[in-house]
Design a protein around this motif. Structure first.
Motif, PDB file in Angstrom:
ATOM      1  N   ASP A  72      -4.248   3.458   1.872  1.00  0.00           N
ATOM      2  CA  ASP A  72      -4.972   2.461   2.660  1.00  0.00           C
ATOM      3  C   ASP A  72      -4.104   2.123   3.866  1.00  0.00           C
ATOM      4  OD1 ASP A  72      -6.203   0.287   3.781  1.00  0.00           O
ATOM      5  OD2 ASP A  72      -6.355  -0.877   1.935  1.00  0.00           O
ATOM      6  N   GLY A  73      -4.528   2.560   5.041  1.00  0.00           N
ATOM      7  CA  GLY A  73      -3.749   2.326   6.250  1.00  0.00           C
ATOM      8  C   GLY A  73      -4.218   1.128   7.043  1.00  0.00           C
ATOM      9  N   GLY A  74      -5.022   0.256   6.420  1.00  0.00           N
ATOM     10  CA  GLY A  74      -5.612  -0.860   7.146  1.00  0.00           C
ATOM     11  C   GLY A  74      -4.587  -1.819   7.724  1.00  0.00           C
ATOM     12  N   LEU A  75      -3.468  -2.028   7.018  1.00  0.00           N
ATOM     13  CA  LEU A  75      -2.462  -2.961   7.511  1.00  0.00           C
ATOM     14  C   LEU A  75      -1.518  -2.341   8.520  1.00  0.00           C
ATOM     15  CD1 LEU A  75      -1.440  -4.989   4.324  1.00  0.00           C
ATOM     16  CD2 LEU A  75      -2.593  -5.853   6.370  1.00  0.00           C
ATOM     17  N   THR A 103       7.435  -8.382  -4.688  1.00  0.00           N
ATOM     18  CA  THR A 103       6.626  -9.300  -3.882  1.00  0.00           C
ATOM     19  C   THR A 103       5.537  -8.616  -3.067  1.00  0.00           C
ATOM     20  OG1 THR A 103       8.129  -9.148  -1.990  1.00  0.00           O
ATOM     21  CG2 THR A 103       8.623 -10.830  -3.662  1.00  0.00           C
ATOM     22  N   GLY A 104       5.499  -7.284  -3.057  1.00  0.00           N
ATOM     23  CA  GLY A 104       4.595  -6.581  -2.157  1.00  0.00           C
ATOM     24  C   GLY A 104       5.191  -6.407  -0.783  1.00  0.00           C
ATOM     25  N   CYS A 105       6.409  -6.919  -0.619  1.00  0.00           N
ATOM     26  CA  CYS A 105       7.175  -6.797   0.621  1.00  0.00           C
ATOM     27  C   CYS A 105       8.574  -6.292   0.239  1.00  0.00           C
ATOM     28  CB  CYS A 105       7.288  -8.144   1.338  1.00  0.00           C
ATOM     29  SG  CYS A 105       5.695  -8.901   1.772  1.00  0.00           S
ATOM     30  N   PRO A 106       9.401  -5.878   1.219  1.00  0.00           N
ATOM     31  CA  PRO A 106      10.769  -5.506   0.871  1.00  0.00           C
ATOM     32  C   PRO A 106      11.484  -6.669   0.190  1.00  0.00           C
ATOM     33  CG  PRO A 106      10.213  -4.749   3.073  1.00  0.00           C
ATOM     34  CD  PRO A 106       9.095  -5.649   2.631  1.00  0.00           C
ATOM     35  N   PRO A 107      12.496  -6.379  -0.663  1.00  0.00           N
ATOM     36  CA  PRO A 107      13.096  -5.064  -0.894  1.00  0.00           C
ATOM     37  C   PRO A 107      12.249  -4.166  -1.792  1.00  0.00           C
ATOM     38  CG  PRO A 107      14.180  -6.725  -2.243  1.00  0.00           C
ATOM     39  CD  PRO A 107      13.231  -7.467  -1.355  1.00  0.00           C
ATOM     40  N   PRO A 110       0.807  -1.221   0.000  1.00  0.00           N
ATOM     41  CA  PRO A 110       0.000   0.000   0.000  1.00  0.00           C
ATOM     42  C   PRO A 110       0.844   1.277   0.000  1.00  0.00           C
ATOM     43  CG  PRO A 110      -0.939  -1.617   1.502  1.00  0.00           C
ATOM     44  CD  PRO A 110       0.389  -2.169   1.066  1.00  0.00           C
ATOM     45  N   LEU A 111       1.976   1.253   0.689  1.00  0.00           N
ATOM     46  CA  LEU A 111       2.844   2.431   0.705  1.00  0.00           C
ATOM     47  C   LEU A 111       3.489   2.639  -0.666  1.00  0.00           C
ATOM     48  CD1 LEU A 111       4.231   4.751   2.138  1.00  0.00           C
ATOM     49  CD2 LEU A 111       5.917   3.132   3.048  1.00  0.00           C
ATOM     50  N   VAL A 112       3.946   1.556  -1.270  1.00  0.00           N
ATOM     51  CA  VAL A 112       4.537   1.659  -2.609  1.00  0.00           C
ATOM     52  C   VAL A 112       3.497   2.156  -3.612  1.00  0.00           C
ATOM     53  CG1 VAL A 112       5.577   0.345  -4.509  1.00  0.00           C
ATOM     54  CG2 VAL A 112       6.301  -0.092  -2.146  1.00  0.00           C
ATOM     55  N   ASP A 113       2.271   1.659  -3.512  1.00  0.00           N
ATOM     56  CA  ASP A 113       1.202   2.116  -4.409  1.00  0.00           C
ATOM     57  C   ASP A 113       0.949   3.618  -4.253  1.00  0.00           C
ATOM     58  OD1 ASP A 113       0.893  -0.442  -5.361  1.00  0.00           O
ATOM     59  OD2 ASP A 113      -0.867  -0.896  -4.133  1.00  0.00           O
ATOM     60  N   ALA A 114       0.980   4.083  -3.004  1.00  0.00           N
ATOM     61  CA  ALA A 114       0.761   5.515  -2.753  1.00  0.00           C
ATOM     62  C   ALA A 114       1.881   6.348  -3.372  1.00  0.00           C
ATOM     63  CB  ALA A 114       0.661   5.778  -1.252  1.00  0.00           C
ATOM     64  N   LEU A 115       3.121   5.886  -3.253  1.00  0.00           N
ATOM     65  CA  LEU A 115       4.240   6.612  -3.849  1.00  0.00           C
ATOM     66  C   LEU A 115       4.121   6.641  -5.368  1.00  0.00           C
ATOM     67  CD1 LEU A 115       7.206   5.261  -1.653  1.00  0.00           C
ATOM     68  CD2 LEU A 115       6.115   7.507  -1.510  1.00  0.00           C
TER      69      LEU A 115
END
Length: 419
Positions: free
Chosen positions: A165-168, A144-148, A128-133
């Motif tokens: 989306d801050g749900g997670l 993967t939706g996770c780091p890196p 969600p953070l990457v999508d916002a950026l």
């Protein structure tokens, strides 16, 4: 202690004495980043020195920030007002705050930043953070939706509205808020959906931003407006860690002791401080506890609930499945290792059956901490009343409370000589 395991010997008397919690991890990592983004020299006192804050400090050093550590609780941070692209990927272990915050801050860097972590961090969602950026036109990607995460910044961004989306995790929101002050124009940040991790942590973020010169205003229950002020250096005092305090509050009521934390219970601004009023009700905890706004206190409360007079259901805790480990599963597994049937997972609820007769029994159990500091520290509480409780990988407490085992020793807790 550098031990593979540690067996707690139940004390035969109340725990008494002074035990001051370390500085807040949440606040220390916010202050470090903001001081690193500021122009000038900031002095942070009362700060936490632990694995998580060390990862943040080292990452900022890799991006050109000068950080000195004159004593065990202070950082002196000198920044130029701009972060530089690091020569190598930033390795942040399993530090969620550092990973999420630096992923957003990387958008302010003119160059490429790779944000990575250990095997546990690589399983924690950041999509969600990457999508916002990306919605801001920032080149950010994760396979993967996770780091890196790879962020190719230009040193600036133009946006007037960010939706997230801050749900997670509320950390996504905090990350964007801190980044937003470095933008070219005022930015409104809006939450999507009604579910959000602990909102109190967003209040911690905006308070820290203001301390470093930002102008941020909450314009509704789910929106904030951030002016493009950047940050200015400041002297900043970090309050003690409320999450760490929950273990000491619980140890006090479990042993009918008296532990002086050196700070008034009402002086904390962190969300987990809400747990104090619940812990004070032991052994008559409520039948239902909503952990949504004090998530890191849930393992403490759940282990305490094992000795309660009546069963306790924990609700609003789905986010615990994507913390340092799946904490719902870890707590359930640990309690059932002590006595089968003591806990059950019902969807994302955790039900602790409670059994006051556990006190004084010998029930040998190896507690798998899953490399999670909060599992180790909370299950130490079980060892105060039950003989044979062995904590595996006890050194994992170094993530936020390196002196935890010594702190309990200072209150009268002893340990068996394990390898």
């Amino acid at each position: 202690m550098s031990k593979d395991k540690l067996t707690i010997i139940p004390p035969d008397k109340p725990l008494t004495g002074r035990a001051v919690p370390p500085g807040s991890k949440s606040i220390t990592n916010r202050a470090l980043l903001l001081a690193g983004l500021a122009k000038g020299t900031s002095r942070l006192t009362g700060a936490l020195k632990s694995d998580d804050t060390r990862y943040m400090a080292d990452a900022l050093r890799a991006m050109g920030v000068i950080i000195e550590e004159p004593d065990d609780t202070s950082f002196v941070v000198t920044g130029s007002g701009k972060l530089l692209p690091p020569q190598v990927p930033l390795f942040l272990g399993n530090a969620g705050t550092a990973t999420r915050f630096l992923t957003a801050a990387a958008a302010l860097v003119d160059g490429t930043v790779v944000v990575d972590g250990d095997q546990h961090m690589r399983k924690r969602p950041i999509g969600p953070l990457v999508d916002a950026l990306r919605s801001l036109g920032i080149d950010a990607s994760t396979e993967t939706g996770c780091p890196p995460v790879t962020v190719k910044g230009t040193g600036r961004f133009e946006a007037s509205r960010i939706q997230i989306d801050g749900g997670l995790s509320s950390q996504y929101v905090s990350a964007l808020l801190m980044m937003a002050a470095g933008g070219d124009k005022a930015v409104t940040i809006e939450l999507l959906g009604e579910d959000i991790g602990a909102l109190g942590y967003i209040d911690l973020t905006t308070a820290a931003m203001r301390a470093f010169g930002a102008k941020v205003e909450k314009t509704s229950a789910v929106t904030w407006r951030v002016e493009p002020t950047g940050y200015t250096a400041a002297d900043f005092v970090v309050e003690p860690d409320a999450s760490a305090a929950t273990y000491l509050w619980a140890a006090e009521v479990l042993t009918s002791g008296k532990i002086d934390l050196g700070v008034a219970n009402g002086a904390f601004t962190q969300p987990d401080a809400k747990a104090y009023d619940l812990i004070a009700q032991f052994p008559h905890l409520p039948a239902v506890i909503d952990g949504s706004q004090m998530q890191d206190a849930v393992p403490t409360l759940a282990v305490l609930a094992a000795f309660n007079e009546t069963p306790v259901r924990f609700v609003g805790i789905a986010n615990l499945r994507v913390k340092e480990c799946d904490r719902i599963r870890a707590v359930s597994t640990g309690l059932n290792n002590i006595r089968q049937g003591l806990a059950a997972e019902e969807g994302d609820d955790l039900v602790v059956q409670s059994d006051p007769s556990l006190v004084g029994q010998r029930l040998p159990a190896n507690i798998d901490t899953f490399a999670d500091h909060r599992i180790a520290m909370s299950f130490a509480l079980a060892g105060l009343k039950i003989a044979g409780i062995t904590i595996l990988d006890p050194d994992c407490v170094g993530k936020t409370f390196p002196a935890y085992w010594r702190t309990l020793s200072g209150l009268g807790v002893t340990y068996a000589d394990e390898g």
